[in-house]
Design a protein around this motif. Structure first.
Motif, PDB file in Angstrom:
ATOM      1  N   UNK A   1     -15.365 -41.617  11.088  1.00 49.93           N
ATOM      2  CA  UNK A   1     -15.604 -40.258  10.585  1.00 49.93           C
ATOM      3  C   UNK A   1     -15.734 -39.263  11.740  1.00 49.93           C
ATOM      4  N   UNK A   2     -16.406 -39.690  12.807  1.00 52.21           N
ATOM      5  CA  UNK A   2     -16.527 -38.813  13.970  1.00 52.21           C
ATOM      6  C   UNK A   2     -15.190 -38.700  14.701  1.00 52.21           C
ATOM      7  N   UNK A   3     -14.443 -39.802  14.713  1.00 53.92           N
ATOM      8  CA  UNK A   3     -13.093 -39.778  15.292  1.00 53.92           C
ATOM      9  C   UNK A   3     -12.251 -38.701  14.611  1.00 53.92           C
TER      10      UNK A   3
ATOM     11  N   UNK B   1      -7.810 -32.149  -0.668  1.00 53.55           N
ATOM     12  CA  UNK B   1      -8.671 -33.286  -0.994  1.00 53.55           C
ATOM     13  C   UNK B   1      -7.911 -34.593  -0.746  1.00 53.55           C
ATOM     14  N   UNK B   2      -8.574 -35.521  -0.059  1.00 54.67           N
ATOM     15  CA  UNK B   2      -7.945 -36.797   0.274  1.00 54.67           C
ATOM     16  C   UNK B   2      -8.834 -37.952  -0.188  1.00 54.67           C
ATOM     17  N   UNK B   3      -8.295 -39.163  -0.045  1.00 52.13           N
ATOM     18  CA  UNK B   3      -9.152 -40.333  -0.253  1.00 52.13           C
ATOM     19  C   UNK B   3     -10.039 -40.503   0.972  1.00 52.13           C
ATOM     20  N   UNK B   4     -10.819 -41.555   1.019  1.00 55.41           N
ATOM     21  CA  UNK B   4     -11.796 -41.713   2.091  1.00 55.41           C
ATOM     22  C   UNK B   4     -11.371 -42.605   3.230  1.00 55.41           C
ATOM     23  N   UNK B   5     -10.075 -42.861   3.366  1.00 58.56           N
ATOM     24  CA  UNK B   5      -9.587 -43.734   4.442  1.00 58.56           C
ATOM     25  C   UNK B   5      -9.434 -42.908   5.721  1.00 58.56           C
ATOM     26  N   UNK B   6     -10.469 -42.857   6.521  1.00 52.42           N
ATOM     27  CA  UNK B   6     -10.445 -42.034   7.731  1.00 52.42           C
ATOM     28  C   UNK B   6      -9.409 -42.549   8.724  1.00 52.42           C
TER      29      UNK B   6
ATOM     30  N   UNK C   1      -7.751 -33.037   5.991  1.00 53.34           N
ATOM     31  CA  UNK C   1      -8.241 -32.663   4.676  1.00 53.34           C
ATOM     32  C   UNK C   1      -9.723 -32.967   4.604  1.00 53.34           C
ATOM     33  N   UNK C   2     -10.224 -33.090   3.376  1.00 53.69           N
ATOM     34  CA  UNK C   2     -11.629 -33.403   3.178  1.00 53.69           C
ATOM     35  C   UNK C   2     -11.755 -34.568   2.212  1.00 53.69           C
ATOM     36  N   UNK C   3     -12.555 -35.570   2.588  1.00 53.49           N
ATOM     37  CA  UNK C   3     -12.693 -36.777   1.784  1.00 53.49           C
ATOM     38  C   UNK C   3     -13.764 -36.657   0.721  1.00 53.49           C
ATOM     39  N   UNK C   4     -13.931 -37.697  -0.079  1.00 49.43           N
ATOM     40  CA  UNK C   4     -14.933 -37.696  -1.153  1.00 49.43           C
ATOM     41  C   UNK C   4     -16.357 -37.504  -0.640  1.00 49.43           C
ATOM     42  N   UNK C   5     -16.584 -37.884   0.626  1.00 43.87           N
ATOM     43  CA  UNK C   5     -17.926 -37.752   1.204  1.00 43.87           C
ATOM     44  C   UNK C   5     -18.133 -36.407   1.888  1.00 43.87           C
ATOM     45  N   UNK C   6     -17.175 -35.463   1.676  1.00 47.57           N
ATOM     46  CA  UNK C   6     -17.237 -34.114   2.255  1.00 47.57           C
ATOM     47  C   UNK C   6     -17.068 -34.122   3.772  1.00 47.57           C
ATOM     48  N   UNK C   7     -16.522 -35.190   4.306  1.00 41.84           N
ATOM     49  CA  UNK C   7     -16.246 -35.273   5.733  1.00 41.84           C
ATOM     50  C   UNK C   7     -14.776 -34.998   5.997  1.00 41.84           C
TER      51      UNK C   7
END
Length: 418
Positions: free
Chosen positions: A64-66, A103-108, A138-144
């Protein structure tokens, strides 16, 4: 005249002077009456530098930080282009992926776009403001913040064009899609039109003009997609050619191509590795026990050849994977030795894949025969073959790649294709 999404890659925005050149391309389209959105990549070399810093900070790091770090490159470019456009008297503002609501999925690191909801961006465009969007994010489900993987700015641009019901022009360092790599074949010709399916095959087979996922999106949502050069003069005539296509190559629906060539292009990839498993028990379920674990390890397998040994009880299985996946594939297969019961595991890196692509292949016989004959005449041995409705691919010794491409380009008369 309508909405237009313009996408510019890293080499097109490599420095501030190149960004000014991009701004002049945008100015041309604004003066032509278009509502314009621009999607930009990071300046050339920036993403590699950011990735390097992440690795320097920690060998194993939070994905996520990456994403938060590497997404900053596109944000810088978007801001700079907005500033330059404003200085030219063109209303403009920058948008980050989360502000547009990509909006994207959560696969960082390799996220996929789920939806784009851009009412505010659409409103600003209707008011005459150029929207400059940071691609690749984009932005994932966790707002990251999430990133879409290499080449993700192409995907961002096509997805935005689909949401805006706009045409999408992808500006690169080439002026269109060619019958093959013009660096290998001087007589390669630019195609005025190519179908989504052909472009998808070419992109997946090694052509570097467009990112595969962007072509998939364009095909699904019927987005008119044009490949153009950012290095052409910004004030060059922006008129359609006699056949209705633009100054670059138009990627469109098959029905929009009046004259369909049997073969439209020759693609090649040197990013191949060959794996051979020798003397495997020839019984039901063996292939599943091999390729199942490879799939679970997220390793894509391409060409597969199975030959029964002379003893009638064992078989040899050969297949290809991307070179970057070879080490992981070998580790998986070595772990399966006791279960599968093979005798020997070998691999080779000195191979390449050469492919002929064309929608006309569906209705014409003899395409494969011509390919095999042409390669045989040059003394090039075929190690594996795979086919689809509109492509034939062969695996050959890497040393013969250029010879094979040139020979096939001539064999199918592609010098005269346009």
């Amino acid at each position: 005249m309508g909405r237009l999404v313009m996408k510019f890659g890293g080499t097109s925005v490599a420095d501030v002077e190149r960004i000014r050149n991009v701004a002049r391309h945008v100015e041309r389209e604004v003066k032509a009456g278009h509502e314009v959105a621009v999607v930009v990549s990071a300046m050339a070399g920036t993403t590699d530098k950011l990735v390097g810093w992440c690795r320097e900070a920690a060998a194993v790091h939070d994905a996520r930080e990456y994403d938060a770090i590497v997404a900053s490159g596109e944000q810088v470019t978007a801001g700079l282009l907005a500033i330059v456009l404003q200085d030219m008297g063109i209303p403009a503002r920058s948008w980050q992926g989360w502000q547009v609501s990509v909006k994207t999925d959560g696969v960082h690191g390799a996220a996929r776009i789920v939806s784009i909801d851009a009412p505010e961006l659409r409103k600003r465009m209707e008011q005459g403001q150029v929207a400059v969007m940071a691609g690749f994010q984009g932005i994932g489900p966790d707002k990251r913040i999430t990133t879409l993987g290499r080449g993700g700015s192409d995907t961002s641009a096509v997805a935005l064009a689909a949401a805006l019901e706009a045409r999408c022009d992808i500006y690169t360092d080439v002026d269109g899609v060619y019958t093959t790599d013009p660096r290998l074949v001087s007589k390669a010709r630019k195609l005025t039109r190519v179908s989504y399916e052909e472009m998808l095959e070419m992109a997946s087979l090694g052509a570097k003009v467009l990112q595969t996922r962007s072509v998939e999106l364009a095909m699904v949502y019927k987005v008119p997609l044009q490949v153009r050069s950012s290095f052409e003069p910004p004030d060059a005539a922006n008129q359609n050619l006699p056949d209705g296509s633009g100054p670059g190559t138009l990627v469109c629906d098959e029905d929009s191509i009046v004259e369909q060539h049997v073969v439209s292009g020759i693609a090649y990839s040197k990013d191949e590795a060959k794996v051979s498993i020798r003397k495997v028990k020839d019984k039901p379920g063996v292939s599943a026990s091999i390729f199942g674990p490879l799939a679970e390890a997220d390793i894509s397998v391409d060409m597969i050849v199975q030959n029964v040994s002379t003893d009638g009880e064992t078989a040899n299985i050969t297949f290809t994977v991307a070179r970057k996946d070879l080490r992981k594939a070998l580790e998986v297969l070595q772990g399966l030795k006791d279960k599968v019961g093979y005798h020997e595991l070998t691999h080779s890196l000195d191979v390449s894949k050469v492919s002929v692509v064309g929608i006309g292949m569906r209705s014409h016989a003899g395409v494969a025969a011509r390919m095999f004959k042409s390669l045989a005449e040059k003394g090039i041995n075929i190690q594996a073959i795979t086919t689809s409705e509109i492509k034939i691919s062969v695996l050959i010794d890497e040393a013969y790649t250029e010879l094979a491409v040139r020979s096939l380009h001539t064999a199918y008369g592609l010098e005269g294709v346009n």
